[in-house]
Design an enzyme around this catalytic site. Structure first.
Site, PDB file in Angstrom:
ATOM      1  N   LYS A  73      -9.154   3.400  -2.673  1.00  0.00           N
ATOM      2  CA  LYS A  73      -9.543   2.616  -1.496  1.00  0.00           C
ATOM      3  C   LYS A  73     -10.959   2.982  -1.085  1.00  0.00           C
ATOM      4  CE  LYS A  73      -7.540   1.038   2.879  1.00  0.00           C
ATOM      5  NZ  LYS A  73      -6.357   1.155   3.783  1.00  0.00           N
ATOM      6  N   CYS A 118      -5.752  -3.346   1.876  1.00  0.00           N
ATOM      7  CA  CYS A 118      -5.521  -3.465   3.319  1.00  0.00           C
ATOM      8  C   CYS A 118      -6.805  -3.674   4.117  1.00  0.00           C
ATOM      9  CB  CYS A 118      -4.751  -2.257   3.835  1.00  0.00           C
ATOM     10  SG  CYS A 118      -3.922  -2.569   5.427  1.00  0.00           S
ATOM     11  N   ASP A 151      13.411  -5.213  32.643  1.00  0.00           N
ATOM     12  CA  ASP A 151      13.104  -4.333  31.512  1.00  0.00           C
ATOM     13  C   ASP A 151      14.346  -3.962  30.711  1.00  0.00           C
ATOM     14  OD1 ASP A 151      10.446  -4.374  32.231  1.00  0.00           O
ATOM     15  OD2 ASP A 151      10.576  -2.570  33.459  1.00  0.00           O
ATOM     16  N   SER A 152      15.355  -3.406  31.374  1.00  0.00           N
ATOM     17  CA  SER A 152      16.557  -3.012  30.630  1.00  0.00           C
ATOM     18  C   SER A 152      17.290  -4.234  30.074  1.00  0.00           C
ATOM     19  CB  SER A 152      17.493  -2.187  31.516  1.00  0.00           C
ATOM     20  OG  SER A 152      17.936  -2.917  32.627  1.00  0.00           O
ATOM     21  N   GLU A 156       0.829  -1.200   0.000  1.00  0.00           N
ATOM     22  CA  GLU A 156       0.000   0.000   0.000  1.00  0.00           C
ATOM     23  C   GLU A 156       0.869   1.259   0.000  1.00  0.00           C
ATOM     24  OE1 GLU A 156      -3.900   1.614   2.535  1.00  0.00           O
ATOM     25  OE2 GLU A 156      -2.609   0.061   3.369  1.00  0.00           O
ATOM     26  N   PRO A 164      21.070   2.528  29.490  1.00  0.00           N
ATOM     27  CA  PRO A 164      21.280   2.408  30.931  1.00  0.00           C
ATOM     28  C   PRO A 164      20.800   1.020  31.380  1.00  0.00           C
ATOM     29  CG  PRO A 164      20.169   4.476  30.375  1.00  0.00           C
ATOM     30  CD  PRO A 164      20.114   3.604  29.159  1.00  0.00           C
ATOM     31  N   SER A 196      20.227  -1.603  34.158  1.00  0.00           N
ATOM     32  CA  SER A 196      20.075  -1.624  35.614  1.00  0.00           C
ATOM     33  C   SER A 196      20.230  -3.010  36.223  1.00  0.00           C
ATOM     34  CB  SER A 196      18.696  -1.077  35.985  1.00  0.00           C
ATOM     35  OG  SER A 196      17.678  -1.988  35.568  1.00  0.00           O
TER      36      SER A 196
END
Length: 700
Positions: A114, A175, A360-361, A45, A354, A356
């Protein structure tokens, strides 16, 4: 005798407004399609300008440059003797449409706008385009002069029409039309259209691929037909990753499949199919419904055949079983591909994170490592574009990576930012993970910077704030946590800008964020702290999924350091330690578990629940674990935190979109950021409901 035809569809890594390279990728896909004997090539698209142009669609430049590219495509010898189906914006009668342009041998055959727009979630198509809502209506479109000079045509058909070749009939979907209850392929199929095409810009979302495959299979299961699906691939400049999956389906079976996550800028999927199979399939199932259509499709005839004598001797593609990635694999691959596109197109020389030592990091670090694994594999598979980009980023024209760990050391810098409140355990966990993935790792102590800032405050006020553990108030405690977090953000950007300079290398680094989607829901992060970054690959992923991903990474990448990270309780480490041990945990600070937050997030966004409706649902869902009073307390606590911290979403780091309950204010979750945090009316309704339930239940 069969009527074998070879068809091509593709996934292209287009970039918004990158007209030059978008055109090159289109031409390359057509060249590959022709080399495989295809007589019809379908692209994604809005592939000429890129799908993610957003408000650039308002600019006349975007329309002009799209036509200029179309002119180049029409003139190219590569596009001859194959029907080319490309996407671009077109203005007709001063109305802007998202269109497919079909052309053959320097002649435009038709323009199909579309009809059903994507206007929810990440999509705002009605902001820029109007739907063509005139069923079966076709008008004349006056071509721009630059196109007339090439084609010799003054006007071409524009509207809801299909293409009739000498041997078959081809109809277009774009789409979102596939996902709509009034999908055009239904009526087109009943009117004898045998080949359906779908040009998409469909983004990756965890656990979504099966929906797309099921819809495409279903489209041809009911009434037969061939379905070609093309899709955008990569990051074209925004928060989503378009995940390819080009495919061909015949009579409810997938017969050809492209990759979902791949570093190839151009992927072409071809299939040879027998049109007689479609006719036989329909003869039994659909004949009673196909005898009379009240409004037949407008057919544009072309003197061209998709079938050639070469096709007669080719084997047709047989049904295959689609292999779906697990959610853990999706987290490993999708954000990694997104990061690579962002890095190579940003002009920067790598990433800084960073680190830790928390989930998460560490997840972000593992995704960067996964990116390096993908890069090394692509180079091993002779992907010259990837090798060229890697060499440009590292500044060495002769470099060839030997392994992901080596490459990670060149592209990725991690830093542990210790304070007096940090434990040795988290420091060691970060160091061990960095060593295993191969990142360039630094240990930075922020105490001097924190005390310097507090010294400025004390010099002006003659007061020195204290942590709660040392007798300070809640305000003092929160301010002392926030200043540590914000110092980390300042240092992260300082080292991102200058660490390569200090090593005598050119360029700068992109700062990566690592706040998950559940923490964003309650605003459990400091505004402008080290969660503030350039981009965040996990900002749309839940804590629960991240933990599962790390378990997968332990086995997939042999990162044994992750075991200790998974075993440790999540903590911000912003308050004083007790006997050298962490005294602060995330779930205690938030007042609810991550799994509870995930459920609340889904109800808030996906189920569209306000406070009262959420309570009514949760009181039943959690009845075995909590009393109505406890459920009410949790719901109220969430909405208070949500309302208090919603302003943080206005500055949240642009994140990879992976979950449909993301609270991302900028695009996906359009809600206010200033609320009445008391929710007076709503909470009163909850209290009334709790009282009624208590009156009916003596145990409550």
């Amino acid at each position: 005798m069969g009527r074998n035809v070879t068809l091509a569809t593709c996934s292209l890594n287009q970039w918004a407004l990158d007209f030059e390279d978008n055109m090159k990728r289109i031409l390359k896909s057509i060249e590959i399609a022709k080399s495989h004997g295809a007589k019809y090539r379908l692209g994604p698209e809005l592939e000429i300008c890129g799908y993610g142009c957003a408000d650039h669609f308002y600019e006349s430049d975007t329309l002009l440059h799209s036509f200029q590219v179309l002119a180049k495509l029409l003139e190219s010898p590569i596009t001859q003797d194959i029907i080319c189906d490309v996407g671009m914006p077109i203005m007709h009668h001063n109305v802007r449409y998202n269109c497919r342009v079909l052309f053959l041998n320097k002649k435009i055959l038709l323009i199909r706008p579309k009809m059903l727009m994507a206007n929810q979630g990440n999509y705002r198509e009605i902001r820029w385009f109007s739907p063509w809502n005139q069923l079966r209506k076709v008008e004349e479109y006056f071509l721009p002069r630059m196109i007339q000079e090439i084609t010799g045509q003054e006007t071409v058909p524009f509207g809801d029409c299909v293409l009739s070749t000498k041997d078959t009939c081809v109809g277009t979907e774009i789409c979102a039309e596939l996902w709509n209850p009034k999908s055009p392929h239904i009526q087109m199929g009943l009117d004898g259209v045998e080949i359906f095409t779908n040009s998409s810009a469909s983004h990756h979302e965890l656990r979504k691929a099966d929906q797309r495959v099921d819809l495409i299979k279903s489209a041809t299961t009911k009434s037969g037909g061939v379905y070609l699906y093309a899709n955008q691939r990569g990051c074209d400049g925004d928060r989503v990753y378009y995940d390819g999956c080009a495919m061909v389906a015949v009579n409810g079976d997938i017969v050809a499949q492209g990759a979902q996550f791949c570093l190839n800028d151009v992927e072409v999927v071809t299939a040879t199919v027998d049109l007689e199979d479609v006719r036989s399939y329909r003869g039994e199932r659909c004949q009673p419904f196909m005898e009379s259509q009240p409004k037949p499709c407008h057919r544009v005839k072309v003197d061209f055949s998709l079938h050639t004598s070469r096709n007669m001797y080719l084997l047709t593609n047989q049904p295959i079983t689609w292999r779906f990635h697990t959610p853990e694999e999706e987290i490993s691959l999708g954000p990694a591909c997104w990061l690579w596109d962002y890095l190579r197109r940003s002009g920067q020389s790598g990433f800084l994170l960073p680190l830790s030592g928390g989930v998460d990091s560490s997840s972000t670090a593992c995704i960067v490592h996964s990116m390096c694994v993908l890069l090394c594999q692509a180079i091993k598979d002779n992907n010259t574009q990837v090798l060229e980009d890697v060499r440009r980023i590292v500044g060495d024209d002769s470099y060839s990576p030997q392994n992901p760990r080596e490459l990670c050391g060149l592209l990725f810098t991690t830093c542990y930012m210790a304070s007096e409140n940090s434990s040795k355990d988290t420091c060691n966990r970060a160091k061990d993970l960095a060593s295993q993935i191969g990142s360039t790792h630094m240990n930075i102590n922020i105490d001097m910077a924190v005390k310097g800032i507090l010294g400025i405050f004390s010099a002006l006020t003659s007061k020195w704030p204290q942590f709660r553990a040392n007798g300070g108030s809640h305000r003092e405690n929160l301010a002392l946590q926030n200043v540590q977090a914000r110092v980390r953000m300042v240092l992260a950007y300082l080292f991102a800008q200058l660490s390569l300079w200090a090593r005598g290398k050119p360029g700068g680094l992109l700062v990566l964020g690592s706040a998950n989607v559940d923490e964003s829901l309650t605003g459990y992060f400091t505004k402008y702290d080290c969660s503030s970054a350039d981009i965040n690959p996990i900002g749309g992923i839940s804590k629960t999924d991240l933990k599962s991903f790390l378990l997968y990474a332990v086995e997939k990448f042999q990162l044994t350091a992750l075991k200790g990270i998974l075993a440790a309780p999540p903590t911000a480490e912003l308050e004083p330690l007790k006997d050298g041990q962490v005294s602060q945990t995330d779930e205690v600070d938030m007042g609810m578990t991550y799994s509870e937050l995930s459920m609340i997030g889904r109800l808030r966004k996906i189920s569209k629940c306000g406070p009262f409706n959420m309570f009514c649902k949760l009181v039943n869902m959690w009845k075995d674990a909590f009393s109505p009073t406890q459920v009410a307390q949790k719901v109220k606590h969430f909405f208070r935190m949500y309302a208090m911290n919603r302003h943080k979403m206005t500055t949240v780091t642009p994140s990879y979109h992976a979950e449909n309950y993301s609270p991302d204010d900028n695009r996906f979750d359009l809600r206010p950021f200033l609320y009445n945090t008391r929710w007076t009316w709503q909470f009163r309704c909850i209290d009334k409901q709790v009282s009624q339930m208590a009156a009916n239940d003596p145990k409550e």
